[in-house]
Design a protein around this motif. Structure first.
Motif, mmCIF file in Angstrom:
data_model
loop_
_atom_site.group_PDB
_atom_site.id
_atom_site.type_symbol
_atom_site.label_atom_id
_atom_site.label_comp_id
_atom_site.label_asym_id
_atom_site.label_seq_id
_atom_site.Cartn_x
_atom_site.Cartn_y
_atom_site.Cartn_z
ATOM 1 N N LYS A 205 -15.210 44.833 -6.275
ATOM 2 C CA LYS A 205 -14.373 44.393 -5.177
ATOM 3 C C LYS A 205 -14.436 42.820 -4.535
ATOM 4 O O LYS A 205 -13.583 43.013 -3.921
ATOM 5 N N THR A 206 -15.417 42.430 -4.726
ATOM 6 C CA THR A 206 -14.860 40.845 -5.052
ATOM 7 C C THR A 206 -13.694 40.577 -5.527
ATOM 8 O O THR A 206 -13.439 39.487 -4.916
ATOM 9 N N ARG A 209 -11.783 40.913 -4.250
ATOM 10 C CA ARG A 209 -10.757 40.411 -2.567
ATOM 11 C C ARG A 209 -10.441 38.720 -2.951
ATOM 12 O O ARG A 209 -9.565 38.362 -2.430
ATOM 13 N N ARG A 212 -5.881 38.168 -3.994
ATOM 14 C CA ARG A 212 -5.198 38.999 -3.354
ATOM 15 C C ARG A 212 -6.110 37.384 -2.541
ATOM 16 O O ARG A 212 -4.839 36.958 -1.332
#
Length: 245
Positions: A205-206, A209, A212
């Motif tokens: 998940k990190t 991020r 992106r």
């Protein structure tokens, strides 16, 4: 101030692991402080000359001090570098899977840290010393090719399911959700998160991020890393290394 930047392209057999080399020289009459953005990549600096400090404002023990050769990241927050004087070296930006393979240790031990190379293994110290002794960038880039090829010959491969998960996430620019990623790999979300974080330093998940974030910076034409952790200019030809050092 950056006074020289020379791109070198690795041997084609190394391209799945190493995108490019960047040789640099810089001079600063007084303290030069830079803020380096977070990133899912790993930065390897093999430098000589003026030492520098790398600091994480969140925790003093995560930094490296008074060194010209270090490995940093991946970082999920910004850090700062500080140097003064004459310095030179080679920067290599590595994806997490490439760094995991070349270093031969899980990146969970290196996440959010900058570590002098003398704490990571004698081969990196010897490589830095060899690079400093060579007279030009072409010779330095060839020496890097030989060292990385030798490492790949003796280090074990990373679990292909994890590498596949990284590639899927990277290809999506961080847009693929963790649930969809786990389904693609055939693991539970929890198992994927634990394995991914251990081997690549940060949970998926990190990393999504940060990917992106990196893509947004690239679209804006900005760089995530600056000298002496020098952001590569547009890709050049191998012949660019013949400008001497």
């Amino acid at each position: 101030m950056l006074t020289e930047a020379v791109i070198g392209l690795p041997d084609p057999r190394l391209r799945p692991h190493v995108d490019r080399y960047l040789g640099y020289r810089e001079h600063s009459a007084g303290p030069l402080v830079r803020r380096e953005a977070a990133g899912a990549f790993v930065v390897l600096i093999l430098g000589w000359g003026a030492p520098l400090d790398v600091t994480d404002p969140r925790a003093a023990d995560r930094g490296a001090h008074g060194t010209s050769a270090f490995l940093a990241g991946p970082f999920d927050g910004w850090c700062a570098t500080r140097t003064a004087g004459e310095g030179a070296g080679v920067q290599v930006l590595l994806s997490a899977p490439a760094a995991r393979r070349l270093l031969g240790l899980p990146l969970g031990e290196l996440a959010n840290r900058a570590v002098p190379v003398d704490r990571l293994g004698g081969w990196l110290v010897r490589l830095r010393d060899d690079l400093a002794d060579l007279p030009d960038w072409a010779g330095r880039f060839a020496r890097l090719d030989a060292a990385f090829a030798a490492r790949l010959a003796v280090t074990g491969s990373v679990d292909p399911r994890l590498v596949g998960a990284w590639r899927l996430l990277d290809a999506s620019g961080g847009a693929l959700g963790v649930g969809a990623l786990a389904e693609e790999v055939g693991w539970s979300r929890r198992h994927l998160a634990v394995r991914f974080r251990r081997e690549f330093g940060l949970p998926p998940k990190t990393v999504a991020r940060l990917l992106r974030f990196q893509r947004a910076y690239a679209v804006a034409g900005r760089t995530l890393v600056t000298a002496p952790t020098v952001a590569p200019p547009p890709r050049g030809r191998r012949g660019d290394a013949d400008r001497g050092g």
